[in-house]
Structure formats: structure tokens, C-alpha cells
Motif scaffolding. Structure first.
Motif, PDB file in Angstrom:
ATOM      1  N   ILE A  94      34.164  67.579  41.715  1.00 16.39           N
ATOM      2  CA  ILE A  94      35.500  67.260  41.789  1.00 16.39           C
ATOM      3  C   ILE A  94      36.153  68.408  41.184  1.00 16.39           C
ATOM      4  O   ILE A  94      37.061  67.629  40.103  1.00 16.39           O
ATOM      5  N   TYR A  95      36.945  68.634  41.887  1.00 15.04           N
ATOM      6  CA  TYR A  95      38.171  69.923  40.664  1.00 15.04           C
ATOM      7  C   TYR A  95      39.605  69.500  41.736  1.00 15.04           C
ATOM      8  O   TYR A  95      40.097  69.471  42.974  1.00 15.04           O
ATOM      9  N   ALA A  96      40.245  69.078  40.488  1.00  7.68           N
ATOM     10  CA  ALA A  96      41.744  68.926  40.708  1.00  7.68           C
ATOM     11  C   ALA A  96      42.599  69.692  40.101  1.00  7.68           C
ATOM     12  O   ALA A  96      42.308  70.210  39.204  1.00  7.68           O
ATOM     13  N   SER A  97      43.717  70.292  41.171  1.00 12.97           N
ATOM     14  CA  SER A  97      44.255  71.948  41.223  1.00 12.97           C
ATOM     15  C   SER A  97      45.339  70.936  41.597  1.00 12.97           C
ATOM     16  O   SER A  97      46.175  69.658  40.921  1.00 12.97           O
ATOM     17  N   ILE A 135      43.532  59.777  41.473  1.00 15.30           N
ATOM     18  CA  ILE A 135      44.914  59.769  41.238  1.00 15.30           C
ATOM     19  C   ILE A 135      45.249  60.661  39.865  1.00 15.30           C
ATOM     20  O   ILE A 135      46.461  61.151  39.384  1.00 15.30           O
ATOM     21  N   GLU A 136      44.051  59.769  38.542  1.00 16.32           N
ATOM     22  CA  GLU A 136      45.274  59.902  37.736  1.00 16.32           C
ATOM     23  C   GLU A 136      44.753  61.613  37.502  1.00 16.32           C
ATOM     24  O   GLU A 136      46.552  62.294  36.403  1.00 16.32           O
ATOM     25  N   SER A 137      44.315  62.116  37.683  1.00 13.76           N
ATOM     26  CA  SER A 137      43.847  63.295  37.671  1.00 13.76           C
ATOM     27  C   SER A 137      44.755  64.307  37.932  1.00 13.76           C
ATOM     28  O   SER A 137      45.447  65.667  37.336  1.00 13.76           O
ATOM     29  N   LEU A 138      44.600  64.396  38.434  1.00 11.63           N
ATOM     30  CA  LEU A 138      45.844  65.108  39.822  1.00 11.63           C
ATOM     31  C   LEU A 138      47.594  64.783  39.494  1.00 11.63           C
ATOM     32  O   LEU A 138      47.994  65.898  39.346  1.00 11.63           O
ATOM     33  N   LYS A 139      47.692  63.532  39.450  1.00 13.54           N
ATOM     34  CA  LYS A 139      48.928  64.347  38.860  1.00 13.54           C
ATOM     35  C   LYS A 139      49.347  64.289  37.115  1.00 13.54           C
ATOM     36  O   LYS A 139      50.158  65.912  37.571  1.00 13.54           O
ATOM     37  N   GLU A 140      48.341  65.233  36.947  1.00 13.64           N
ATOM     38  CA  GLU A 140      48.322  65.613  35.511  1.00 13.64           C
ATOM     39  C   GLU A 140      47.962  66.589  35.883  1.00 13.64           C
ATOM     40  O   GLU A 140      48.303  68.286  35.417  1.00 13.64           O
ATOM     41  N   ILE A 367      42.626  75.357  34.151  1.00 11.96           N
ATOM     42  CA  ILE A 367      43.137  74.978  34.178  1.00 11.96           C
ATOM     43  C   ILE A 367      43.806  73.904  34.626  1.00 11.96           C
ATOM     44  O   ILE A 367      44.373  73.297  34.019  1.00 11.96           O
ATOM     45  N   GLY A 368      43.065  73.060  34.980  1.00 17.47           N
ATOM     46  CA  GLY A 368      42.729  72.101  36.253  1.00 17.47           C
ATOM     47  C   GLY A 368      42.228  70.973  35.608  1.00 17.47           C
ATOM     48  O   GLY A 368      41.439  71.273  34.634  1.00 17.47           O
ATOM     49  N   ALA A 369      41.112  70.053  36.251  1.00 18.55           N
ATOM     50  CA  ALA A 369      40.710  68.883  35.289  1.00 18.55           C
ATOM     51  C   ALA A 369      39.408  68.751  36.695  1.00 18.55           C
ATOM     52  O   ALA A 369      39.727  68.805  37.843  1.00 18.55           O
TER      53      ALA A 369
END
Length: 371
Positions: A94-97, A135-140, A367-369
Motif C-alpha cells: 500500500i503506497y500513499a502519495s 489515514i495517518e500516512s496519507l495526511k503526511e 517521497i511517499g509512504a
């Protein structure tokens, strides 16, 4: 309902199996989340270890500190009902950008078998369970991406990422052809703002230079004496193959289930000739280019390199250049496997190279998480 967009395009129509002989994922040392630590502290305290780094965390111990997870016996998990979140997620990432995307680790042989569970259903379940962390990762990550794009615009190197992807999609064959790959790598270093439109292939391809480029890329990833840091390739016979580069030579070893390394062969890196895939092999390469071109984590890794390089390169140059370099790395790994194992250079050989390569690709800094 979650208030964020999730892209499942990479897993649509796929099935994922878990071959009983494999255990490849158990070579990755999984983090143990706070809510998961009680079970291991109460039942297996000696197998819960602290990993130091920029952000220290707890993880499960590995056999001899370098092999598979201590809970792996006969290639099956002995604490399966209590396995960690990250064990449960594999081979999905799962990659958050500025959004959320589910990616499929193609180093998992179970992702190539066409059998097993529906990948879309599994991915949706994993995303549902990870909702709070997402939700936490996406905010950052949204804040990081917003700042990154702002810096790019101020530096005059911004391009619309969707247009870059469209350009690659329209010119996929360029990234499977050595003559075009050579030109793309050159132009990405020379042109102020590179374009694929109207690009012509090298008329006098310097194979020696191409071999050197591919070799340098692959050798860098294998230049470690730590088995945890070198590429691992699970072959068709379920052997865990490891390759380490020292002083221009490559040592091929096989790790057994107890974490012992067994020498197989040496090769001088200069003796490995770059193989050119046949037509079927190029089609498999093209499919992989499409996968990379759609992955937010690949784009995020390009952005990470741009940041490291001080925003000197235009985003188009960085993106096209990184994609070309990636395909050269893949081709050289295929060539190395053929040198050691005789896999050839057809469609099956390219697939094996992707199985060897994709885990490392997904581990590249971005640069994402990863959630």
C-alpha cells in the motif's frame, strides 16, 4: 466509508497463490506493530528484536540474524494465526502519495501462477484493515507531495506526471529496445527538457557501453557483504539464490532454511554479456514497463532522486531516464541469470528477471509512504 481514493488497477483480474515450497516473503524481516507485540512478548520474547535506525522499531528475529524468519519451519509459518500485519499484507504493498495505491510484488512467484485467491478481494480486505494507518500516512504524504510539486514549479522543472505517463504509454516499445534505451539515457543527461516525441534510436549502438551501464547498475545493488541487503532470487525449484559483488566479481550462493550460505559459483562481471530478448521477451518487458509506468511508488522514487539531486533535472528527464535505467538493470540481471543458470533470453527469462528484480524496485526510496 473511507475518505480517500484507492487505485486497485494493478491487481484487477489477478489471482495470487501461496506455494507451499516458497517462503520467499519470510526472508523479509517484518516490523511488529505495537498492538501485535503482546503475543510475542508473552510467548516468544527471545524472538522479538529491536531494529535500530532513524526510527527504531521492533521486528521478528531471523535465523542466524540473516536467514528466514525464526518461525518458518519446512517453509511454513508456525505462528500463522498470529503473523504480523506486514506478513499478512505480502505480496501487496500500500503506497500513499496524494492518493492510495495497491501494488503487487512481482517477486512473489505466486503472483504469476494464475491460481489462488482473487487479488482484488484480498487487496480490499487489506486496505480495510489498514484504514487507520492509511489515514495517518496519507495526511503526511499529501503534504510532502504538495511541497515537492511547489519546489519543482519554483525551480522550473515541473511537468504534469499524468502527461509523462501518457507519453511513455504511447512509446512503450522504446523502453524494450536497446537502441532507444541508449538514446533515452543520453538525452536525459543532455537535453534541458526531454521529449519522447520524434526521438530516434541510436544508429551505431555501442554494446560495450550498454553492457557497462547495465553492469554498473546491477553491481551497485549487489555490493554488500550483508545477506539482508543483497538481491534474492527464488528460482523455479524454490532455491533462495543470493548474489554478492566484490572487486568486480560476483559470487552466487544459495541460502538454506537454517540461514547457512552455500557457495555455487564465481563469475567475473566483465565476462557477462548483455543478452537481447527475443520478440516474446520484449512483449513481457513491455508489460512490465506498463506496470512501472502506472505505479505511484515508481514515480515517487523518481521524485526522491530529484530531491536528492537538488532539483537540477527536469521532471521529464528524470522520469524517462529512470525508466530506461531500470530496464537496463533488468536486462543485465536476466543476462547474469543466463550466465549462471542458462535461462536464455526469451519470455520465460524476462519473467524470471522480473521475479529477481521487482522486490528491489519496490524497496527503492520514495517521497511517499508504504503503509
Amino acid at each position: 466509508m473511507a475518505d480517500y481514493e484507492v487505485d486497485y488497477s494493478e491487481v484487477i483480474g489477478k489471482k495470487v497463490d501461496c506455494p507451499s515450497e516458497c517462503g520467499m516473503c519470510c526472508l523479509c524481516q517484518p516490523e511488529v506493530l505495537p498492538e501485535e507485540r503482546a503475543f510475542f512478548r508473552n510467548n516468544h520474547p527471545e524472538h522479538l528484536v529491536k531494529v535500530n535506525g532513524d526510527v527504531p522499531y521492533f521486528a521478528l528475529a531471523l535465523k542466524k540474524g540473516r536467514g528466514s524468519c525464526v518461525f518458518l519451519k519446512n517453509r511454513r509459518c508456525t505462528v500463522y494465526d498470529h503473523r504480523t500485519t506486514y506478513c499478512r499484507q505480502y505480496p501487496y504493498h500500500i503506497y500513499a502519495s496524494d492518493r492510495v495505491q495497491v501494488e503487487l510484488d512481482l517477486s512473489c512467484r505466486g503472483a504469476w501462477m494464475g491460481t489462488g485467491n482473487d487479488a482484488m478481494a484480498e487487496a480490499k480486505e487489506i486496505v480495510s484493515r489498514a484504514d487507520k494507518r492509511i489515514i495517518e500516512s496519507l495526511k503526511e504524504s499529501k503534504a510532502v507531495y504538495k511541497e515537492f510539486f511547489s519546489i519543482c514549479k519554483e525551480a522550473g522543472v515541473y511537468q504534469d506526471p499524468s502527461m509523462l505517463r501518457m507519453s511513455v504509454s504511447e512509446n512503450i516499445s522504446m523502453f524494450t529496445d536497446l537502441a532507444y534505451l541508449s538514446r533515452i539515457m543520453d538525452m536525459s543527461q543532455i537535453e534541458p527538457v526531454m521529449s519522447l516525441s520524434g526521438l530516434q534510436p541510436e544508429t551505431r549502438l555501442d554494446m560495450e557501453a550498454m553492457e557497462e551501464a547495465g553492469r554498473d547498475l546491477a553491481m551497485e545493488s549487489m555490493s554488500s557483504d550483508d545477506p539482508l541487503s543483497v538481491p534474492v532470487y527464488c528460482d523455479k525449484d524454490w532455491n533462495w539464490n543470493m548474489f554478492m559483488a566484490v572487486d568486480g566479481k560476483i559470487e552466487w550462493m544459495v541460502m538454506d532454511d537454517e540461514g547457512e550460505l552455500h557457495h555455487k559459483a564465481f563469475a567475473d562481471a566483465n565476462d557477462i554479456r548483455l543478452r537481447v530478448p527475443d520478440a516474446e521477451g520484449m512483449r513481457v518487458m513491455a508489460d512490465y514497463v506498463n506496470v512501472l509506468n502506472s505505479r505511484d511508488s515508481f514515480m515517487g522514487s523518481v521524485f526522491s532522486l530529484m530531491d536528492q539531486n537538488g532539483y537540477e533535472d527536469d521532471m521529464a528527464n528524470a522520469y524517462y531516464g529512470c525508466l530506461a535505467v531500470t530496464m537496463m538493470d533488468l536486462l543485465w540481471r536476466m543476462s547474469m541469470l543466463d550466465h549462471f543458470m542458462g535461462i536464455g533470453s526469451g519470455a520465460d527469462a524476462v519473467r524470471e528477471a522480473i521475479i529477481f528484480y521487482d522486490m528491489d524496485r519496490l524497496d527503492a526510496p520514495a517521497i511517499g509512504a508504504y503503509v
